[in-house]
Write a protein that holds these residues in place. Structure first.
Motif, mmCIF file in Angstrom:
data_model
loop_
_atom_site.group_PDB
_atom_site.id
_atom_site.type_symbol
_atom_site.label_atom_id
_atom_site.label_comp_id
_atom_site.label_asym_id
_atom_site.label_seq_id
_atom_site.Cartn_x
_atom_site.Cartn_y
_atom_site.Cartn_z
ATOM 1 N N PRO A 96 39.919 41.345 39.497
ATOM 2 C CA PRO A 96 39.895 39.977 39.802
ATOM 3 C C PRO A 96 38.770 40.191 41.005
ATOM 4 O O PRO A 96 38.347 41.088 41.745
ATOM 5 N N PRO A 97 38.105 38.655 41.288
ATOM 6 C CA PRO A 97 37.237 38.756 42.289
ATOM 7 C C PRO A 97 37.644 39.039 43.456
ATOM 8 O O PRO A 97 38.972 38.556 43.955
ATOM 9 N N GLY A 98 36.867 39.803 44.612
ATOM 10 C CA GLY A 98 37.552 40.123 45.969
ATOM 11 C C GLY A 98 38.069 41.677 45.603
ATOM 12 O O GLY A 98 37.809 42.530 46.493
ATOM 13 N N ASP A 99 38.699 42.044 44.588
ATOM 14 C CA ASP A 99 39.403 43.386 44.328
ATOM 15 C C ASP A 99 38.278 44.151 43.465
ATOM 16 O O ASP A 99 38.545 45.467 43.316
ATOM 17 N N PHE A 100 37.452 43.557 43.080
ATOM 18 C CA PHE A 100 36.459 44.347 42.084
ATOM 19 C C PHE A 100 35.910 45.532 42.685
ATOM 20 O O PHE A 100 35.169 45.473 43.661
ATOM 21 N N THR A 132 39.125 28.562 36.318
ATOM 22 C CA THR A 132 38.191 28.870 35.297
ATOM 23 C C THR A 132 37.228 30.205 35.688
ATOM 24 O O THR A 132 37.149 30.877 35.016
ATOM 25 N N ALA A 133 36.757 29.849 36.977
ATOM 26 C CA ALA A 133 35.944 30.943 37.661
ATOM 27 C C ALA A 133 36.382 32.134 37.639
ATOM 28 O O ALA A 133 36.052 33.111 37.419
ATOM 29 N N TYR A 134 37.709 32.156 38.115
ATOM 30 C CA TYR A 134 38.461 33.582 38.284
ATOM 31 C C TYR A 134 38.850 34.179 36.830
ATOM 32 O O TYR A 134 38.532 35.173 36.862
ATOM 33 N N ASN A 135 39.365 33.285 36.003
ATOM 34 C CA ASN A 135 39.521 33.820 34.655
ATOM 35 C C ASN A 135 38.300 34.391 33.936
ATOM 36 O O ASN A 135 38.317 35.472 33.161
ATOM 37 N N SER A 136 37.074 33.758 34.262
ATOM 38 C CA SER A 136 35.922 34.111 33.668
ATOM 39 C C SER A 136 35.548 35.361 34.496
ATOM 40 O O SER A 136 34.923 36.468 33.537
ATOM 41 N N PHE A 137 35.778 35.716 35.744
ATOM 42 C CA PHE A 137 35.357 36.875 36.174
ATOM 43 C C PHE A 137 36.330 38.191 35.690
ATOM 44 O O PHE A 137 35.690 38.978 35.341
ATOM 45 N N VAL A 138 37.388 37.738 35.659
ATOM 46 C CA VAL A 138 38.436 38.732 35.215
ATOM 47 C C VAL A 138 38.059 39.218 33.781
ATOM 48 O O VAL A 138 38.185 40.478 33.304
ATOM 49 N N ALA A 139 37.545 38.360 32.739
ATOM 50 C CA ALA A 139 37.472 38.716 31.563
ATOM 51 C C ALA A 139 35.977 39.352 31.406
ATOM 52 O O ALA A 139 36.039 40.209 30.405
#
Length: 227
Positions: free
Chosen positions: A80-84, A68-75
């Motif tokens: 993705p987190p880390g790649d941002f 959920t945290a990952y998908n919220s970040f991408v949205a």
């Protein structure tokens, strides 16, 4: 869980046997003591099963939390987190920006994933990505390279033993239960599978398209696809 001192129960049992010789205790009375012992042992093993169920439920909740945290970040940020690639521009020197190629590379980008999620307010602490169930290793988010032969996603979660993330964490039947609840219940398809690495092989974890339900030793790690 309350544990009963079985030693005291057995002392009582042998005391009754001794008393039988003195006071002629009936076989029925002795049988009742034996029945109590059996029920206590059954309750103890049942408690272990409840603990196991709790750990399985916890594992599922923790995987869902990270997803959920990952998908919220991408949205919100489109990467993705880390790649941002704009992380340092937004949050300053507390984080390092990624290259923005959508893949969370192993190394710096992977270690930065938790920091990006924390900076975005999606997790409270850096160690919130740590999986507590079954004393697992800290979860790692990174891209699905050729090392993950059963994963088709761009990025994934990898969860393994505390001493080595590649090593086995779960008994095959435990992994099947988790897989059934969050995926298709099959070992090499869908969003959940395993990585052949460390002490995990196809033999230790799977049987055909499913899991090796006859396996009596931990033989699986977890790979969970994020996108």
């Amino acid at each position: 869980m309350q544990f009963v001192n079985l030693g005291l129960v057995f002392d009582e049992y042998f005391f009754l046997i001794d008393m039988q010789n003195k006071n002629a205790f009936s076989l029925i009375e002795i049988a009742m003591v034996l029945l109590i012992v059996v029920l206590l042992i059954a309750g103890f093993t049942g408690g272990l099963k409840l603990t196991e169920k709790a750990e399985i439920s916890r594992m599922i909740k923790e995987i869902n939390y990270v997803e959920t945290a990952y998908n919220s970040f991408v949205a919100v940020y489109g990467q993705p987190p880390g790649d941002f690639s704009r992380a340092a521009d937004i949050w300053g020197a507390t984080v390092t920006s990624g290259n923005g190629d959508i893949e969370v590379d192993s190394g710096t980008e992977s270690t930065q994933a938790a920091l990006h999620l924390k900076a975005a307010g999606l997790i409270k602490n850096d160690d919130d990505l740590a999986i507590q169930a079954f004393n697992a290793s800290e979860v790692i988010i990174y891209n699905a390279s050729n090392d993950f032969i059963y994963a088709d996603a761009v990025n994934l979660l990898h969860i393994g033993a505390a001493d080595n993330i590649d090593n086995a964490l779960l008994l095959p039947y435990q992994q099947e239960i988790i897989d059934i609840k969050i995926d298709d219940g099959l070992s090499q398809t869908g969003v959940m599978s395993y990585k052949v690495a460390g002490n995990v092989t196809d033999v230790t974890c799977s049987s055909g398209s499913g899991y090796d339900l006859d396996g009596i030793a931990v033989g699986c790690n977890i790979v969970y696809e994020l996108d």
